[in-house]
Design a protein around this motif. Structure first.
Motif, PDB file in Angstrom:
ATOM      1  N   ALA A 155       1.168  -1.223  -0.492  1.00  0.00           N
ATOM      2  CA  ALA A 155      -0.430  -0.154  -0.031  1.00  0.00           C
ATOM      3  C   ALA A 155       1.114   1.120   0.021  1.00  0.00           C
ATOM      4  CB  ALA A 155      -0.907   0.028   1.743  1.00  0.00           C
ATOM      5  N   ILE A 156       2.102   1.399   0.527  1.00  0.00           N
ATOM      6  CA  ILE A 156       3.117   2.482   0.835  1.00  0.00           C
ATOM      7  C   ILE A 156       3.222   2.694  -0.044  1.00  0.00           C
ATOM      8  CG2 ILE A 156       4.877   3.190   1.620  1.00  0.00           C
ATOM      9  CD1 ILE A 156       3.814   1.776   4.915  1.00  0.00           C
ATOM     10  N   ALA A 157       3.681   1.660  -1.682  1.00  0.00           N
ATOM     11  CA  ALA A 157       5.035   2.056  -2.085  1.00  0.00           C
ATOM     12  C   ALA A 157       3.428   2.711  -3.459  1.00  0.00           C
ATOM     13  CB  ALA A 157       4.986   0.317  -2.650  1.00  0.00           C
ATOM     14  N   LYS A 158       2.723   2.031  -3.657  1.00  0.00           N
ATOM     15  CA  LYS A 158       1.364   2.357  -4.304  1.00  0.00           C
ATOM     16  C   LYS A 158       1.118   4.068  -4.115  1.00  0.00           C
ATOM     17  CE  LYS A 158      -3.261   1.765  -5.870  1.00  0.00           C
ATOM     18  NZ  LYS A 158      -4.895   1.396  -5.309  1.00  0.00           N
ATOM     19  N   ALA A 159       1.205   4.389  -2.946  1.00  0.00           N
ATOM     20  CA  ALA A 159       0.718   5.662  -2.396  1.00  0.00           C
ATOM     21  C   ALA A 159       2.131   6.628  -3.234  1.00  0.00           C
ATOM     22  CB  ALA A 159       0.635   5.849  -0.787  1.00  0.00           C
ATOM     23  N   MET A 160       3.461   6.006  -2.750  1.00  0.00           N
ATOM     24  CA  MET A 160       4.572   6.576  -3.135  1.00  0.00           C
ATOM     25  C   MET A 160       5.144   6.367  -4.629  1.00  0.00           C
ATOM     26  SD  MET A 160       5.639   8.620  -0.625  1.00  0.00           S
ATOM     27  CE  MET A 160       6.930   8.142  -0.519  1.00  0.00           C
ATOM     28  N   LYS A 161       4.237   4.915  -5.791  1.00  0.00           N
ATOM     29  CA  LYS A 161       4.541   5.154  -7.089  1.00  0.00           C
ATOM     30  C   LYS A 161       5.404   5.048  -7.006  1.00  0.00           C
ATOM     31  CE  LYS A 161       1.601   8.530  -8.208  1.00  0.00           C
ATOM     32  NZ  LYS A 161       0.533   9.335  -7.234  1.00  0.00           N
ATOM     33  N   VAL A 162       5.821   4.032  -6.614  1.00  0.00           N
ATOM     34  CA  VAL A 162       7.678   3.152  -6.858  1.00  0.00           C
ATOM     35  C   VAL A 162       7.186   1.946  -6.923  1.00  0.00           C
ATOM     36  CG1 VAL A 162       8.549   4.215  -5.657  1.00  0.00           C
ATOM     37  CG2 VAL A 162       7.800   2.546  -4.019  1.00  0.00           C
ATOM     38  N   PRO A 163       7.872   0.875  -7.467  1.00  0.00           N
ATOM     39  CA  PRO A 163       7.685  -0.502  -6.895  1.00  0.00           C
ATOM     40  C   PRO A 163       7.420  -1.058  -5.588  1.00  0.00           C
ATOM     41  CG  PRO A 163       9.406  -0.177  -8.474  1.00  0.00           C
ATOM     42  CD  PRO A 163       9.130   1.071  -8.441  1.00  0.00           C
ATOM     43  N   ALA A 164       6.354  -2.307  -5.075  1.00  0.00           N
ATOM     44  CA  ALA A 164       6.385  -2.926  -4.714  1.00  0.00           C
ATOM     45  C   ALA A 164       7.885  -3.836  -4.216  1.00  0.00           C
ATOM     46  CB  ALA A 164       5.268  -3.598  -3.635  1.00  0.00           C
ATOM     47  N   PRO A 165       8.224  -4.116  -2.905  1.00  0.00           N
ATOM     48  CA  PRO A 165       8.016  -3.640  -1.658  1.00  0.00           C
ATOM     49  C   PRO A 165       8.561  -1.709  -1.361  1.00  0.00           C
ATOM     50  CG  PRO A 165       9.783  -5.223  -1.211  1.00  0.00           C
ATOM     51  CD  PRO A 165       9.192  -5.388  -2.942  1.00  0.00           C
ATOM     52  N   ALA A 166       7.755  -1.044  -0.615  1.00  0.00           N
ATOM     53  CA  ALA A 166       8.330   0.202  -0.572  1.00  0.00           C
ATOM     54  C   ALA A 166       9.939  -0.366   0.326  1.00  0.00           C
ATOM     55  CB  ALA A 166       7.759   1.346   0.219  1.00  0.00           C
ATOM     56  N   SER A 167      10.370   0.294   0.515  1.00  0.00           N
ATOM     57  CA  SER A 167      12.332   0.412   1.017  1.00  0.00           C
ATOM     58  C   SER A 167      11.828   1.580   2.178  1.00  0.00           C
ATOM     59  CB  SER A 167      13.287   1.240   0.089  1.00  0.00           C
ATOM     60  OG  SER A 167      12.784   3.123   0.058  1.00  0.00           O
ATOM     61  N   GLY A 168      12.851   1.385   3.262  1.00  0.00           N
ATOM     62  CA  GLY A 168      12.951   1.829   4.439  1.00  0.00           C
ATOM     63  C   GLY A 168      12.576   3.115   4.220  1.00  0.00           C
ATOM     64  N   ALA A 169      12.993   4.197   3.296  1.00  0.00           N
ATOM     65  CA  ALA A 169      13.203   5.190   3.098  1.00  0.00           C
ATOM     66  C   ALA A 169      12.310   6.095   2.679  1.00  0.00           C
ATOM     67  CB  ALA A 169      14.238   6.119   2.408  1.00  0.00           C
ATOM     68  N   ASP A 170      11.233   4.762   1.191  1.00  0.00           N
ATOM     69  CA  ASP A 170      10.185   4.873   1.239  1.00  0.00           C
ATOM     70  C   ASP A 170       9.022   5.449   2.418  1.00  0.00           C
ATOM     71  OD1 ASP A 170      10.985   4.794  -2.007  1.00  0.00           O
ATOM     72  OD2 ASP A 170      10.719   3.383  -1.550  1.00  0.00           O
ATOM     73  N   VAL A 171       9.313   4.392   3.380  1.00  0.00           N
ATOM     74  CA  VAL A 171       8.622   3.948   4.599  1.00  0.00           C
ATOM     75  C   VAL A 171       8.586   5.678   5.061  1.00  0.00           C
ATOM     76  CG1 VAL A 171       7.330   3.142   6.594  1.00  0.00           C
ATOM     77  CG2 VAL A 171       7.862   1.599   4.791  1.00  0.00           C
ATOM     78  N   ILE A 172       9.147   6.000   5.447  1.00  0.00           N
ATOM     79  CA  ILE A 172       9.559   7.110   6.239  1.00  0.00           C
ATOM     80  C   ILE A 172       9.060   8.115   5.613  1.00  0.00           C
ATOM     81  CG2 ILE A 172      11.756   8.797   7.574  1.00  0.00           C
ATOM     82  CD1 ILE A 172      13.270   6.400   7.848  1.00  0.00           C
ATOM     83  N   GLU A 173       9.497   8.520   4.543  1.00  0.00           N
ATOM     84  CA  GLU A 173       8.913   9.663   3.402  1.00  0.00           C
ATOM     85  C   GLU A 173       7.182   9.922   3.693  1.00  0.00           C
ATOM     86  OE1 GLU A 173       8.920  11.499  -0.532  1.00  0.00           O
ATOM     87  OE2 GLU A 173       9.846  10.312  -1.019  1.00  0.00           O
ATOM     88  N   TYR A 174       6.903   8.382   3.552  1.00  0.00           N
ATOM     89  CA  TYR A 174       5.638   8.466   3.602  1.00  0.00           C
ATOM     90  C   TYR A 174       4.733   8.413   4.870  1.00  0.00           C
ATOM     91  CZ  TYR A 174       0.850   6.042   3.780  1.00  0.00           C
ATOM     92  OH  TYR A 174      -0.689   5.146   3.784  1.00  0.00           O
ATOM     93  N   MET A 175       5.473   8.143   6.523  1.00  0.00           N
ATOM     94  CA  MET A 175       4.337   8.792   7.087  1.00  0.00           C
ATOM     95  C   MET A 175       4.916   9.694   7.456  1.00  0.00           C
ATOM     96  SD  MET A 175       3.736   5.806   9.048  1.00  0.00           S
ATOM     97  CE  MET A 175       4.036   5.567  10.386  1.00  0.00           C
ATOM     98  N   LEU A 176       5.858  10.501   7.680  1.00  0.00           N
ATOM     99  CA  LEU A 176       6.273  11.667   7.745  1.00  0.00           C
ATOM    100  C   LEU A 176       4.794  12.695   5.936  1.00  0.00           C
ATOM    101  CD1 LEU A 176      10.014  12.769   7.676  1.00  0.00           C
ATOM    102  CD2 LEU A 176       8.449  11.851   9.433  1.00  0.00           C
ATOM    103  N   ARG A 177       4.948  12.231   5.111  1.00  0.00           N
ATOM    104  CA  ARG A 177       3.388  13.234   4.758  1.00  0.00           C
ATOM    105  C   ARG A 177       2.685  13.183   4.899  1.00  0.00           C
ATOM    106  NH1 ARG A 177       4.635  11.854  -1.728  1.00  0.00           N
ATOM    107  NH2 ARG A 177       2.432   9.981  -1.192  1.00  0.00           N
TER     108      ARG A 177
END
Length: 414
Positions: free
Chosen positions: A167-189
């Motif tokens: 779900a985070i990868a979809k929201a961030m428009k990146v391939p799944a699975p989301a990376s650790g950095a992707d998760v941080i960016e998503y959570m802050l935003r």
């Protein structure tokens, strides 16, 4: 059926249980320690037989010297491959003190002031542009200390991003699975904090994801490489690596992991397919700094005993740093919470769990005893909900430790 909303969790309780053997008669054990440890061996076999845990690995050291090292039961129940002292096993949340000790080492020359350094925003430890969009401005108040002691403002019980990678990868428009950095960016935003940083304790896997990224920025290396070079190799740890997710990614010499058969099919964190939770519910590279390591029980003991130099290697941390690590913060009203460790009178410890298929416990006592256990299943009791096994594990560890202490007390002096 278990509550599937709890399908992924990590333990913060002070203790866990160990054991052996599932179907059929298990092997007596790989290795033959001194007869003073027969009662300990019997206890492990009894408890794990009763709870249908296929395999366990236990290591005990005294005054920095290994005095008991044994595998019990099956690494692969179907083929009757024994679990040995050298079997690799997921250590789950004991990855957190490994990460925490490296953080303390990296900032050691600036302690204790470094613990009050801000994490995000201009002048912070992670000032990267990708982390600049912040929904909750209280994020800018988070300090390094808050991440180490689980007071950053997030609660894993409220939302667990580390297991929501598709779900985070979809929201961030990146391939799944989301990376650790992707998760941080998503959570802050996208997500607000549950409480103001530094005001209370709430166990957080996500906070240790952030610490992993601080390590990468501070060292210029990937998390795994930095941790091996700066903490694990100096401690004499040779088996450690970040684990794979699927059966196909299982390392040579690594155990199989066994879920409770009541667990339903789960979708893969890769976004493709699914199956058993142990091999589909995680992406260990995104979990690297809070739950990703695989190693032997003896290497867990070596790591703990290297922190203060008990094992004979050059100590990883200065005495003044260890004193900071052992001091709880009165602001969060959690006397048992140190920096990266759970505190007990005269001991540091940590436990870990990944759904049903990986459980671990590590304890370093001031009387010279250090011990670790890892096993490849949760206790399988058809009368219990999955979450009900957690207090059972915490209760039974006392019996394991009691047998360890009796065995050491009866061992003739060298």
């Amino acid at each position: 059926m278990p509550n599937i909303t709890r399908r992924a969790f990590t333990l913060s309780v002070p203790g866990l249980l160990i054991g052996c053997a599932g179907a059929g008669a298990p092997p007596r054990g790989a290795g033959e320690p001194a007869p003073e440890f027969d009662a300990l061996k019997g206890y492990v076999l009894k408890t794990t037989n009763e709870l249908s845990i296929p395999g366990a690995s236990l290591c005990v050291a005294h005054a920095g010297r290994t005095v008991f090292r044994m595998g019990f039961g099956w690494s692969d129940r179907a083929t009757r491959a024994p679990l040995t002292p050298d079997t690799l096993m997921r250590i789950a949340s004991i990855s957190k003190p490994i990460t925490g000790m490296l953080i303390l080492k990296l900032f050691e020359d600036d302690l204790p002031a470094a613990l009050d350094r801000k994490v995000f925003g201009a002048g912070g430890l992670l000032p990267d542009a990708r982390y600049s969009a912040v929904l909750d401005k209280r994020v800018l108040d988070i300090k390094l200390r808050d991440l180490l002691q689980h007071s950053g403002g997030w609660e894993s019980s409220a939302y667990e991003p580390q297991y929501d990678l598709v779900a985070i990868a979809k929201a961030m428009k990146v391939p799944a699975p989301a990376s650790g950095a992707d998760v941080i960016e998503y959570m802050l935003r996208e997500k607000p904090l549950q409480f103001a940083p530094g005001t209370r304790y709430a166990y957080s896997n996500f906070g240790y994801n952030i610490l992993g990224r601080i390590i990468e920025r501070r060292t210029g290396m990937g998390y795994e490489e930095a941790t091996r070079k700066l903490i694990l190799e100096p401690a004499g740890v040779t088996s450690a690596r970040i684990g794979g997710d699927t059966l196909a990614e299982r390392f040579p010499g690594e155990t199989l992991y066994y879920d409770d058969p009541r667990w339903p099919y789960v979708p893969s964190q890769s976004g493709v397919g699914g199956g058993t939770a142990s091999y589909n519910g995680f992406h260990l590279r995104t979990m690297d700094s809070h739950g990703g390591w695989v190693m032997t029980s003896q290497d867990l003991v070596r790591f703990a005993d290297a922190i203060d130099g008990r094992s004979g290697v050059a100590r990883l941390l200065k005495p003044s740093t260890i004193a900071l690590m052992e001091a709880s913060d009165p602001r969060i009203a959690r006397p048992a919470a140190g920096l990266a460790w759970a505190l007990e009178r005269g001991a540091w410890q940590h436990s870990g769990a990944l759904i049903a298929g990986a459980h671990s416990f590590l304890k370093h006592r001031s009387d010279g005893v250090t011990w670790a256990v890892i096993y490849n299943s949760l206790p399988l009791d058809p009368e219990l909900e999955m979450s009900d096994a957690v207090p059972l594990l915490a209760k039974t560890v006392d019996g394991v430790e009691a047998e360890i202490l009796k065995a050491i007390a009866s061992t003739p002096a060298a």
